[in-house]
Write an enzyme that holds these catalytic residues in place. Sequence first.
Site: not given
Ligand code: BV8
Ligand code: ZN
Length: 245
Positions: A64, A67, A117, A125
């Site tokens: 982090y 980043r 997010h 903390c």
């Molecule tokens: C949760 C912080 C449950 C970190 C991030 C179904 C339901 C619920 C959860 C799940 C589910 N199935 C699976 C899960 C688990 C998981 C999940 O989704 N896993 C995936 C991998 C399958 N989800 C979770 O864990 C979530 N939590 O639901 O917990 C729960 C419920 C109750 C109690 C306890 C637990 C939490 C998800 C959040 C994770 N944290 N970020 C950090 O940033 O360091 S996610 C992280 O990855 C980012 O924040 C972002 O959201 C994600 C990446 O996605 P994008 O933003 O779309 O970026 P990406 O690079 O993929 O795509 C960019 C696009 O832009 C590309 O397509 C490209 O073509 C395009 N592009 C590029 N340049 C341009 C452009 N477009 C236009 N113009 C340009 N110039």
């Molecule tokens: Zn504390």
Amino acid sequence: MTHAPSFRLKPTTHVLVLTGAGISAESGIATFRGVAGMWENEPLQAVASPQGFASDPLRVWRFYSERRTSAAPCHPNAGHLALVALEAKLGERFLLVTQNVDGLHYKAGSERMIELHGNLFTSRCSSCDRAPFEDTNVYRDELPHCGECNRFLRPHIVWFGEALDPSHLNAVTDFMERASQHDFIFLAVGTSGSVWPAAGFVGLGRQAGARTVLVNADPAENRGSFDDFVQGKAGEILPTLFGGP
Ligand code: BV8
Ligand code: ZN
């Protein structure tokens, strides 16, 4: 660049926008498909998860800190600014939810905006319930400790496997409920649609009667869920996407 259709705004049109890493690409911030999949030979989920933090908190803080260092000098681009202009035009008929943690929507001036997010420049903390606080420091050699309970600080980020803030999800569904009574557009920008629950918003929007539009550099995983797909760069497409009052 394909010429973007322009969607005519009516006096009652409601717009919900979901953004992802792609909207910040033109500001110089790597997308996850760029950074990502691998960090120090680890899948992103390994460092962006509570398990990763528990097993090696310094590695997570290095990730982090890296980043924070790369995002700090970056500026919003025309895509971010187009959404600020749209918000000014629509007022409470507009809501922006972002998956990004880079703070660029905030820097651009977006106000009706939810950081689903978390935020890269905020720490909290890992133990006590002291409020999250602005933190632009980088931690590469030693772990930061809470001034109140002396446990480790952590980034104020929603990691994989962690629940999103229920009030944020309620704000999305409340807006959709209101919007469903009017002309409603759900716009996703720069997101691969691979992370849940944000990836499910397009389905909720459709159920609420929205016209669903994806603006993305390439076809996203959930491209088929959208009525319209406008391929290209957010910074070029968003300024011309909406016409009308
Ligand atoms: C949760 C912080 C449950 C970190 C991030 C179904 C339901 C619920 C959860 C799940 C589910 N199935 C699976 C899960 C688990 C998981 C999940 O989704 N896993 C995936 C991998 C399958 N989800 C979770 O864990 C979530 N939590 O639901 O917990 C729960 C419920 C109750 C109690 C306890 C637990 C939490 C998800 C959040 C994770 N944290 N970020 C950090 O940033 O360091 S996610 C992280 O990855 C980012 O924040 C972002 O959201 C994600 C990446 O996605 P994008 O933003 O779309 O970026 P990406 O690079 O993929 O795509 C960019 C696009 O832009 C590309 O397509 C490209 O073509 C395009 N592009 C590029 N340049 C341009 C452009 N477009 C236009 N113009 C340009 N110039
Ligand atoms: Zn504390």
